[in-house]
Design an enzyme around this catalytic site. Structure first.
Site, PDB file in Angstrom:
ATOM      1  N   THR A  57      -0.122  -1.356  -8.338  1.00 30.60           N
ATOM      2  CA  THR A  57       0.716  -1.407  -9.545  1.00 30.60           C
ATOM      3  C   THR A  57       0.683  -0.104 -10.343  1.00 30.60           C
ATOM      4  O   THR A  57       1.393   0.010 -11.348  1.00 30.60           O
ATOM      5  CB  THR A  57       0.219  -2.520 -10.499  1.00 30.60           C
ATOM      6  N   LYS A  58      -0.111   0.852  -9.923  1.00 29.55           N
ATOM      7  CA  LYS A  58      -0.283   2.044 -10.752  1.00 29.55           C
ATOM      8  C   LYS A  58       0.866   3.043 -10.547  1.00 29.55           C
ATOM      9  O   LYS A  58       1.700   2.869  -9.673  1.00 29.55           O
ATOM     10  CB  LYS A  58      -1.644   2.693 -10.459  1.00 29.55           C
ATOM     11  N   THR A  59       0.861   4.125 -11.340  1.00 26.23           N
ATOM     12  CA  THR A  59       2.038   5.003 -11.377  1.00 26.23           C
ATOM     13  C   THR A  59       2.244   5.781 -10.082  1.00 26.23           C
ATOM     14  O   THR A  59       3.361   6.171  -9.762  1.00 26.23           O
ATOM     15  CB  THR A  59       1.917   6.007 -12.543  1.00 26.23           C
TER      16      THR A  59
END
Ligand SMILES: *Cc1c(COP(=O)(O)O)cnc(C)c1O
Length: 402
Positions: free
Chosen positions: A204-206
């Site tokens: 889910t991270k950038t």
């Protein structure tokens, strides 16, 4: 009606081709892709304004592993305490316990979601005087490090935190899991200012590789230790054993070490995501701008602090339960009924049974953290969201009624 998930990585043909290239190469574990990813990541971070020396970068299999290595390499051990915000994910704290040190939670600032430097300094002064961390108890011990968290992509006040850390001679390990790429007011990238910084590539991270992370440091001693500890305490990187002219079978174990290396399949995805980093950031900024415009000036909501320095991993909208006529749980349930995924970041760690019991903590001891927690709703903010999706979310949020 289609569901809009809370998070979804933007994976395209280039990522698919990169994975196929690795699968067909015959080298699946850490190797040339991980080495290239490290070099490219370091070069990206060295490109801040003002231009700074590139840090050394170490690819790891998660940010949790990277934080653990940083804590260990900073010399944290039993009898030590490490200061962290209560308003973070449990990974920030657990790595301190891995090394048998204790965790001291610090409240967040009044107007942000970030560790409060003033409260950090008062807590350090108490600990240094041999007192317990809080007036009514908590752990005591030698303060060894602080782990500021760049919550949601918003950079902490690093100038003030570095000043305090130098005064008290403690290490600074930046939890930069949310902040690729965020910039400090002087233009430097968050994660590159302390003794070490750790980025996450969780799904889910950038920058998403599924699982993975990167530890960066300009400290030679930390770099040396991390390179050994990351792969079984062996003094020679795995890949070098196959490419060095020296005998490939020979190595020496100088520490017990860990198995924290990032496989090439994931590193190859990371390299593509890194090339797209500024485009992905622009897409998240666009969404944030639309949310700001839609919910600003509406007295039922408070906007998250924004600005050009924010990587916008999260869009933490604050709701005003009194003005809305319903609480945060009901608000999230109402969005869910409209097919929209929302979440909460974070359930404060001082409320978790393990830490509450271990340190005998009171829920009221961290008033700003609790106030943020009770009002926070993370809205979807991921790069592949279409304009239609964004407008559906805007309308759904505006239309929630008590
Ligand atoms: C996601 C996250 C981590 C851990 O990242 P992993 O790569 O999943 O280990 C650490 N700190 C914070 C604040 C996070 O949100």
């Amino acid at each position: 009606m289609d569901k809009i998930p809370f998070a979804r990585p933007l994976i395209g043909v280039e990522e698919e081709e990169a994975v196929l290239r690795v699968l067909r190469s015959g080298w699946l574990t850490t190797g040339p892709e991980a080495l290239a990813f490290e070099a490219e990541f370091a070069a990206f971070l060295g490109g801040g304004t003002p231009k700074t020396a590139e840090p050394k970068a170490f690819a790891v299999n998660s940010a949790t592993s990277g934080l653990h290595l940083a804590v260990k390499a900073a010399g944290v051990g039993e009898g030590d305490v490490v200061l962290i915000p209560s308003f973070t994910f449990t990974a920030t704290a657990e790595v301190v316990r891995y090394e048998r040190a204790d965790v001291v939670f610090v409240d967040v600032e009044k107007d942000s979601f970030l560790i409060d430097p003033n409260k950090l300094e008062t807590t350090l002064a108490r600990l240094r005087a041999g007192k317990t961390a809080y007036q009514d108890g908590g752990p005591c011990g030698r303060p060894a490090a602080v782990i500021p968290v760049h919550y949601g992509g918003l950079p902490c006040n690093m100038e003030e935190i570095m000043r305090i850390a130098r005064t008290y001679q403690i290490a600074v390990i930046e939890d930069a899991a949310h902040s690729f790429p965020s910039r400090l007011p002087n233009g430097e990238y968050a994660g590159c200012v302390g003794d070490a910084g750790v980025f996450s590539f969780y799904a889910t991270k950038t920058l998403a590789t599924g699982e993975g992370g990167m530890l960066v440091t300009r400290n030679e001693e930390i770099a040396r230790q991390v390179s050994v500890l990351r792969s079984h305490g062996i003094d020679r990187p795995i890949f070098a054993r196959y490419t060095d002219p020296k005998a490939s079978w020979y190595y020496e174990v100088v520490e017990p070490g860990f198995k924290y290396n990032l496989p090439d399949v994931l590193a190859a995805i990371g390299r593509v995501q890194l090339r797209r980093a500024n485009d992905l950031l622009a897409m998240r900024r666009n969404i944030a701008r639309r949310y700001d415009e839609a919910f600003g000036g509406d007295d039922r909501f408070a906007l998250p602090p924004g600005g050009p320095s924010n990587a916008y991993h999260l869009y933490p909208l604050r709701i005003k339960p009194d003005a809305l006529g319903l609480d945060r749980a009901a608000f999230i349930a109402a969005l869910r009924d409209k097919g929209i995924g929302a979440s909460v970041h974070f359930i404060p760690l001082h409320t978790m049974p393990y830490y509450r019991n271990r340190y005998n903590l009171r829920l009221g001891g961290f008033p700003e953290t609790m106030r943020r927690y009770e009002q926070e709703v993370s809205l979807p903010i991921w790069p592949g969201m279409t304009a239609t999706m964004i407008e559906r979310i805007v309308e759904a949020v505006r239309d929630v009624r008590g």
